[in-house]
Design an enzyme around this catalytic site. Structure first.
Site, PDB file in Angstrom:
ATOM      1  N   ASP A 419       0.846  -1.189   0.000  1.00 15.36           N
ATOM      2  CA  ASP A 419       0.000   0.000   0.000  1.00 15.36           C
ATOM      3  C   ASP A 419       0.885   1.244   0.000  1.00 15.36           C
ATOM      4  O   ASP A 419       2.099   1.167   0.232  1.00 15.36           O
ATOM      5  CB  ASP A 419      -0.896  -0.028   1.242  1.00 15.36           C
ATOM      6  N   GLU A 422       2.652   4.659  -4.321  1.00 18.59           N
ATOM      7  CA  GLU A 422       2.640   5.469  -5.558  1.00 18.59           C
ATOM      8  C   GLU A 422       3.990   6.146  -5.856  1.00 18.59           C
ATOM      9  O   GLU A 422       4.266   6.319  -7.049  1.00 18.59           O
ATOM     10  CB  GLU A 422       1.543   6.531  -5.478  1.00 18.59           C
ATOM     11  N   ASP A 494      -8.839   3.397  -2.519  1.00 19.79           N
ATOM     12  CA  ASP A 494      -9.772   3.917  -1.510  1.00 19.79           C
ATOM     13  C   ASP A 494     -11.077   4.389  -2.148  1.00 19.79           C
ATOM     14  O   ASP A 494     -11.312   5.585  -2.341  1.00 19.79           O
ATOM     15  CB  ASP A 494      -9.120   5.061  -0.736  1.00 19.79           C
TER      16      ASP A 494
END
Length: 681
Positions: A419, A422, A494
């Site tokens: 997670d 990015e 999300d």
């Protein structure tokens, strides 16, 4: 060469040469154009300024050019390179490139007749001709006959014509149904158009893969001129033209180039339950016990960031998880696998082994050498506070990451959830001047950003595989780049607990499948907000027909387990989850197929009916195939009657075996405990 303010355009070909039997070089005053035949249906086109060097490295492309028959012809005006399937023509006067179907001569794709390639500083753009062109090239010219599909994790409908998209991996919390920059970058699209061949209407498909990791933009004709374009803020104009003539074959060729999924463990295809966060360990024990008591199948339980000591990766909160080895073993005896979250940030803290060892081994992303001739790691704030970030573009770092995983894999943990990769940093971005190893090439953040998540997933997947004693691990990642499918599953991040977002996520996963992301899914029930009971009833049903089936919700929200909404919803959830388990042999076969040809598990109707205009219409874009034969029709939660489209063929209602002819729209009643599902005869 033409100059227009700061713009440099590609000019005429001055000379050409054959570099190898499959590689050809064309030279203009300002640029070098190199064309390589990868196969009968894959052509690589690379264009660089004279002062640049061809970059032979790619994180995405794993296949090498294969032997095939190639013909090369040239005269003073043009050159032609042809295989048995594709024919590339380049005009010397304008450096205009056209790629045709070698069998019937149909133009598949070509440079714009007005421009081809242009540079504005470090930005490089390729302009492409839309089809069909109207009478006057500068009036209208929207190319009604050509559709554009793909780009992976992009919101909206299947046909991207008339829209512009930017690729820059972004922590897109609570993304909307029309968000642009998402968590992953997949710069591959297909063009689909109708043409006339021998007096018959034929639908043709080609693919374009723009292998450039800088921020990229794709404009599919959202202007009044007859061209589309794709551009990058740095690097090469390097793209592949991919033939095949059908979406299935084009995707097969694309995944031959960039790789396909490895067969996942069967348990990862079962139902999965997550929350931000389940703690202490007694809550996990109670969760597992409740699933078994209520006879709701479940194979996977997740531990989000609260299992760690102050959010520090590779640690355990000793108060809330005093005996993680026993927890993992106890859950295994109950038939559960544990998946742990990994965030990339390494807390800056003396006494924290990964931090101290990481500094010693120089595995973090650094600033370049300063005027004082020294460098130091970049520091950004995420969950643990001030953090350094591992440079996963360095093999040394990936090995170091694996060393830190050993205590976890030795416990028997085979599931890891990547997670915040990015990479996400609170309220800001990495400075562009930060340097990455990039397999020895050295690259700035501008070049490395979009592949960071992919390389974190790679580090996790490769080490988990090496440490799992022959068992297949499960890896989940939020961020990725083309080729990340080789390392594991991808989920949409999300999402929001709303009706329209549920449908938007279904379209999103359809679109991800078009980019070779076979193992993809969304958080069932939505992560952000509190889902209404009616919406959850439908979402859990569609989740049963999703490649990745996980319930997940965020902190400080109501419970969202299958039994949290009352007895009626619990029964609906139990029935659909049980149905998924009954379908596991069918589902497992679809996953095996994906390892062989790259086909997604959740499939846009485009793969079977690209020539049917109905599949591009409104609500019909919410329909999809689950595997080869099951047609799922997504509807909103409050609809009691809905119009669906049955494509050509014969279809059986899954619930009552009713036989229906295809190629028609029908109205169906939708009770709370059902969704429209049909099986192909």
């Amino acid at each position: 060469m033409r100059y227009d303010n700061d713009t440099i355009f590609l000019s005429k070909i001055q000379k050409h040469e054959v570099l190898a039997n499959n590689m050809f070089l064309f030279t203009t005053k300002e640029a070098n154009i190199r064309i390589t035949i990868f196969s009968e249906e894959i052509i690589e086109i690379r264009i660089i300024r004279k002062e640049q060097q061809f970059d032979e490295f790619s994180y995405s492309v794993i296949s090498s050019p294969e032997n095939c028959e190639i013909n090369f012809l040239a005269d003073k005006n043009s050159a032609e390179i042809s295989t048995g399937k594709l024919r590339l023509h380049i005009t010397f006067k304008t450096a205009h490139i056209v790629v045709r179907d070698a069998i019937d001569g149909t133009i598949l794709t070509e440079d714009s007749t007005d421009y081809s390639v242009a540079w504005q500083g470090s930005v490089v753009t390729n302009y492409r001709q839309l089809k069909p062109q109207k009478a006057h090239p500068h009036v209208g010219g929207q190319g009604e006959n050509e559709r554009f599909v793909g780009l992976g994790e992009k919101t909206g409908g299947i046909d991207k014509k008339g829209s512009t998209y930017t690729n820059w991996n972004t922590d897109q919390f609570a993304y909307s149904t029309d968000a642009n920059e998402m968590y992953g970058t997949y710069p591959f699209y297909m063009g689909v158009f109708d043409t006339n061949v021998g007096g018959k209407k034929v639908t043709k498909t080609y693919g374009i893969f723009f292998d450039n990791t800088y921020k990229t933009t794709f404009n599919f004709g959202s202007m009044s001129h007859p061209f589309s374009y794709f551009r990058a803020e740095g690097g090469e104009m390097k793209y592949f033209v991919i033939g095949g003539n059908t979406p299935k074959k084009v995707l097969q060729n694309y995944t031959q180039l960039t790789g396909r999924i490895n067969l996942p463990p069967v348990w990862s295809l079962g139902f999965q339950q997550c929350r931000y966060s389940y703690y202490p360990d007694t809550e996990i024990y109670n969760l597992a016990k409740t699933f078994r008591e209520k006879k709701i199948p479940c194979d996977v339980l997740y531990l989000d960031i609260h299992y760690m000591d102050k959010y520090k990766v590779f640690t355990w909160d000793k108060k809330n998880f005093p005996n993680p080895q026993k927890l993992v073993k106890d859950l295994e005896e109950l038939g559960f696998h544990v998946v742990l979250i990994f965030d990339p940030g390494i807390k800056v803290e003396n006494g924290y082994k990964p931090y101290e060892d990481g500094l010693k081994k120089d595995v973090f992303v650094n600033y370049p050498k300063s005027k004082q001739d020294f460098t130091f790691p970049y520091t950004g704030n995420v969950w643990p506070g001030a953090c350094h970030f591992p440079d996963f573009t360095n093999e040394k770092t990936r090995n170091w990451w694996g060393e830190n995983m050993k205590d976890l894999t030795e416990m028997g943990i085979l599931g890891f959830w990547n997670d915040m990769n990015e990479p996400a940093v609170w309220g800001k971005d990495f400075p562009d001047i930060t340097e990455f190893h990039y397999e020895g090439q050295t690259a700035s953040h501008r070049k490395a950003h979009n592949i960071y998540g992919m390389q974190m997933a790679r580090a996790t997947a490769e080490n988990a595989k090496n440490q799992s004693k022959g068992k297949r691990p499960f890896i989940l990642t939020r961020a990725g780049y083309s080729g990340v499918q080789r390392y594991g599953a991808v989920w949409t991040g999300d999402n929001v607990s709303e009706d329209n977002n549920m449908l938007g996520d279904i379209r999103l996963v359809n679109n991800m499948g078009l980019a070779g992301l076979s193992f993809a899914g969304y958080d069932i029930g939505g992560f952000v907000g509190e889902v209404q009971t009616k919406v959850f009833n439908k979402w859990i049903a569609y989740g049963a027909f999703s490649p990745f089936a996980r319930c997940h919700t965020m902190i400080n929200s109501k419970d969202a387990e299958p039994w949290a909404f009352g007895e009626e919803t619990e029964e609906i959830a139990r029935n659909f989850i049980n149905l998924r388990y009954r379908l596991l042999p069918y589902l497992y076969s679809a996953f095996y197929e994906a390892t062989q040809n790259g086909m997604p598990i959740q499939r846009s109707l485009l793969f079977e009916y690209a020539n049917d205009p109905k599949i591009y219409e409104g609500n019909y874009q919410n329909q999809y195939f689950f595997g080869q034969s099951i047609l799922v029709c997504a509807v909103t939660a409050n609809q009691s009657i809905h119009k669906i489209y049955l494509p050509k063929g014969t279809w059986y209602n899954m619930w009552n075996d009713e036989k229906n002819a295809g190629n028609q729209e029908i109205f169906v009643e939708i009770p709370q405990n059902k969704i429209p599902v049909y099986v192909r005869a």
